[in-house]
Scaffold this motif. Structure first.
Motif, PDB file in Angstrom:
ATOM      1  N   VAL A  82      -7.621  -2.662  -3.066  1.00 35.45           N
ATOM      2  CA  VAL A  82      -6.676  -3.736  -3.365  1.00 35.45           C
ATOM      3  C   VAL A  82      -5.570  -3.137  -4.222  1.00 35.45           C
ATOM      4  O   VAL A  82      -5.843  -2.376  -5.158  1.00 35.45           O
ATOM      5  CB  VAL A  82      -7.364  -4.884  -4.143  1.00 35.45           C
ATOM      6  N   VAL A  83      -4.319  -3.475  -3.922  1.00 36.38           N
ATOM      7  CA  VAL A  83      -3.187  -3.009  -4.717  1.00 36.38           C
ATOM      8  C   VAL A  83      -3.095  -3.896  -5.953  1.00 36.38           C
ATOM      9  O   VAL A  83      -3.084  -5.124  -5.848  1.00 36.38           O
ATOM     10  CB  VAL A  83      -1.877  -3.068  -3.902  1.00 36.38           C
ATOM     11  N   ILE A  84      -3.051  -3.284  -7.144  1.00 38.09           N
ATOM     12  CA  ILE A  84      -3.043  -4.057  -8.383  1.00 38.09           C
ATOM     13  C   ILE A  84      -1.688  -4.036  -9.073  1.00 38.09           C
ATOM     14  O   ILE A  84      -1.501  -4.719 -10.081  1.00 38.09           O
ATOM     15  CB  ILE A  84      -4.150  -3.565  -9.350  1.00 38.09           C
ATOM     16  N   ALA A  85      -0.729  -3.254  -8.555  1.00 38.94           N
ATOM     17  CA  ALA A  85       0.606  -3.196  -9.162  1.00 38.94           C
ATOM     18  C   ALA A  85       1.630  -2.817  -8.109  1.00 38.94           C
ATOM     19  O   ALA A  85       1.315  -2.141  -7.134  1.00 38.94           O
ATOM     20  CB  ALA A  85       0.618  -2.175 -10.285  1.00 38.94           C
ATOM     21  N   GLY A  86       2.860  -3.285  -8.306  1.00 43.14           N
ATOM     22  CA  GLY A  86       3.945  -2.936  -7.400  1.00 43.14           C
ATOM     23  C   GLY A  86       4.297  -4.060  -6.454  1.00 43.14           C
ATOM     24  O   GLY A  86       3.788  -5.182  -6.566  1.00 43.14           O
ATOM     25  N   LYS A  87       5.179  -3.759  -5.496  1.00 40.75           N
ATOM     26  CA  LYS A  87       5.698  -4.798  -4.599  1.00 40.75           C
ATOM     27  C   LYS A  87       4.644  -5.381  -3.669  1.00 40.75           C
ATOM     28  O   LYS A  87       4.803  -6.491  -3.177  1.00 40.75           O
ATOM     29  CB  LYS A  87       6.868  -4.255  -3.771  1.00 40.75           C
ATOM     30  N   ASP A  88       3.555  -4.655  -3.421  1.00 42.14           N
ATOM     31  CA  ASP A  88       2.496  -5.130  -2.529  1.00 42.14           C
ATOM     32  C   ASP A  88       1.265  -5.612  -3.292  1.00 42.14           C
ATOM     33  O   ASP A  88       0.163  -5.663  -2.746  1.00 42.14           O
ATOM     34  CB  ASP A  88       2.089  -4.019  -1.556  1.00 42.14           C
ATOM     35  N   LYS A  89       1.439  -6.005  -4.540  1.00 37.28           N
ATOM     36  CA  LYS A  89       0.331  -6.438  -5.398  1.00 37.28           C
ATOM     37  C   LYS A  89      -0.481  -7.546  -4.723  1.00 37.28           C
ATOM     38  O   LYS A  89       0.070  -8.497  -4.189  1.00 37.28           O
ATOM     39  CB  LYS A  89       0.878  -6.949  -6.727  1.00 37.28           C
ATOM     40  N   GLY A  90      -1.817  -7.374  -4.727  1.00 37.33           N
ATOM     41  CA  GLY A  90      -2.714  -8.374  -4.150  1.00 37.33           C
ATOM     42  C   GLY A  90      -3.103  -8.090  -2.709  1.00 37.33           C
ATOM     43  O   GLY A  90      -4.062  -8.665  -2.213  1.00 37.33           O
ATOM     44  N   LYS A  91      -2.395  -7.202  -2.037  1.00 39.85           N
ATOM     45  CA  LYS A  91      -2.711  -6.886  -0.642  1.00 39.85           C
ATOM     46  C   LYS A  91      -3.891  -5.931  -0.565  1.00 39.85           C
ATOM     47  O   LYS A  91      -4.129  -5.144  -1.471  1.00 39.85           O
ATOM     48  CB  LYS A  91      -1.505  -6.267   0.067  1.00 39.85           C
ATOM     49  N   THR A  92      -4.620  -6.012   0.540  1.00 35.48           N
ATOM     50  CA  THR A  92      -5.796  -5.173   0.768  1.00 35.48           C
ATOM     51  C   THR A  92      -5.576  -4.296   1.976  1.00 35.48           C
ATOM     52  O   THR A  92      -4.922  -4.708   2.931  1.00 35.48           O
ATOM     53  CB  THR A  92      -7.029  -6.073   1.016  1.00 35.48           C
ATOM     54  N   GLY A  93      -6.138  -3.089   1.949  1.00 33.23           N
ATOM     55  CA  GLY A  93      -6.028  -2.189   3.090  1.00 33.23           C
ATOM     56  C   GLY A  93      -7.002  -1.038   2.983  1.00 33.23           C
ATOM     57  O   GLY A  93      -7.683  -0.879   1.968  1.00 33.23           O
ATOM     58  N   LYS A  94      -7.063  -0.246   4.050  1.00 32.67           N
ATOM     59  CA  LYS A  94      -7.955   0.915   4.095  1.00 32.67           C
ATOM     60  C   LYS A  94      -7.190   2.178   3.713  1.00 32.67           C
ATOM     61  O   LYS A  94      -6.030   2.343   4.084  1.00 32.67           O
ATOM     62  CB  LYS A  94      -8.488   1.090   5.517  1.00 32.67           C
ATOM     63  N   VAL A  95      -7.853   3.064   2.979  1.00 28.19           N
ATOM     64  CA  VAL A  95      -7.255   4.340   2.603  1.00 28.19           C
ATOM     65  C   VAL A  95      -7.189   5.218   3.845  1.00 28.19           C
ATOM     66  O   VAL A  95      -8.204   5.468   4.498  1.00 28.19           O
ATOM     67  CB  VAL A  95      -8.075   5.041   1.492  1.00 28.19           C
ATOM     68  N   MET A  96      -5.981   5.662   4.186  1.00 29.09           N
ATOM     69  CA  MET A  96      -5.793   6.499   5.369  1.00 29.09           C
ATOM     70  C   MET A  96      -5.761   7.981   5.007  1.00 29.09           C
ATOM     71  O   MET A  96      -6.234   8.819   5.760  1.00 29.09           O
ATOM     72  CB  MET A  96      -4.482   6.129   6.071  1.00 29.09           C
ATOM     73  N   ARG A  97      -5.177   8.293   3.846  1.00 26.86           N
ATOM     74  CA  ARG A  97      -5.006   9.689   3.470  1.00 26.86           C
ATOM     75  C   ARG A  97      -4.997   9.818   1.957  1.00 26.86           C
ATOM     76  O   ARG A  97      -4.524   8.917   1.253  1.00 26.86           O
ATOM     77  CB  ARG A  97      -3.677  10.175   4.040  1.00 26.86           C
ATOM     78  N   LEU A  98      -5.540  10.915   1.441  1.00 26.34           N
ATOM     79  CA  LEU A  98      -5.575  11.200   0.006  1.00 26.34           C
ATOM     80  C   LEU A  98      -4.725  12.426  -0.292  1.00 26.34           C
ATOM     81  O   LEU A  98      -4.756  13.397   0.456  1.00 26.34           O
ATOM     82  CB  LEU A  98      -7.006  11.478  -0.450  1.00 26.34           C
ATOM     83  N   PHE A  99      -3.974  12.376  -1.384  1.00 25.94           N
ATOM     84  CA  PHE A  99      -3.193  13.516  -1.849  1.00 25.94           C
ATOM     85  C   PHE A  99      -3.710  13.874  -3.234  1.00 25.94           C
ATOM     86  O   PHE A  99      -3.222  13.349  -4.244  1.00 25.94           O
ATOM     87  CB  PHE A  99      -1.703  13.167  -1.898  1.00 25.94           C
ATOM     88  N   GLN A 100      -4.714  14.762  -3.300  1.00 25.12           N
ATOM     89  CA  GLN A 100      -5.395  15.107  -4.549  1.00 25.12           C
ATOM     90  C   GLN A 100      -4.429  15.635  -5.605  1.00 25.12           C
ATOM     91  O   GLN A 100      -4.456  15.192  -6.746  1.00 25.12           O
ATOM     92  CB  GLN A 100      -6.473  16.176  -4.285  1.00 25.12           C
ATOM     93  N   GLU A 101      -3.559  16.589  -5.219  1.00 20.44           N
ATOM     94  CA  GLU A 101      -2.692  17.260  -6.185  1.00 20.44           C
ATOM     95  C   GLU A 101      -1.651  16.309  -6.783  1.00 20.44           C
ATOM     96  O   GLU A 101      -1.275  16.441  -7.934  1.00 20.44           O
ATOM     97  CB  GLU A 101      -2.008  18.484  -5.574  1.00 20.44           C
ATOM     98  N   ALA A 102      -1.205  15.317  -6.022  1.00 14.69           N
ATOM     99  CA  ALA A 102      -0.192  14.378  -6.504  1.00 14.69           C
ATOM    100  C   ALA A 102      -0.825  13.083  -7.034  1.00 14.69           C
ATOM    101  O   ALA A 102      -0.112  12.218  -7.541  1.00 14.69           O
ATOM    102  CB  ALA A 102       0.787  14.054  -5.386  1.00 14.69           C
TER     103      ALA A 102
END
Length: 112
Positions: free
Chosen positions: A13-33
């Protein structure tokens, strides 16, 4: 939340920003960033010229990475956003545990 506590395929769930409250699946991870790309979240319009690969051209909508601190994992028991702990079980294997005490199954193991 560190990227290490998230895995590809997790529901967040997005907890901050323009899409706050929306839910979705993690597609990709960027460990270093310390960023994640979530399905249907942080969409931007990209104007593409026609090229040999894309004959039509036009305006495309794409997901852009969002900082990992702006998303929270969904608790499998309650369905609400939760913090995640990493504990070791009896066999010495690290497992992710939600605030409710429920073990969070790995999406990679569930898919296979």
């Amino acid at each position: 939340m560190s990227v290490q506590r998230l895995q590809k395929g997790d529901t967040v769930v997005v907890i901050a920003g323009k899409d706050k409250g929306k839910t979705g699946k993690v597609m990709r991870l960027f460990q270093e960033a310390d960023r994640v790309t979530v399905e249907g979240i942080n969409l931007v319009k990209r104007h593409m010229k026609p090229n040999p690969r894309m004959q039509q051209g036009g305006i495309l909508e794409r997901e852009q990475p969002i900082h990992a601190s702006n998303v929270m994992l969904v608790d499998p028991k309650t369905g609400k956003p939760t913090r995640v702990k990493v504990k070791t079980d009896d066999k010495g294997v690290k497992v992710r545990v939600a605030k409710s005490g429920e073990e969070i199954p790995s999406p990679r193991k569930a898919a296979s």
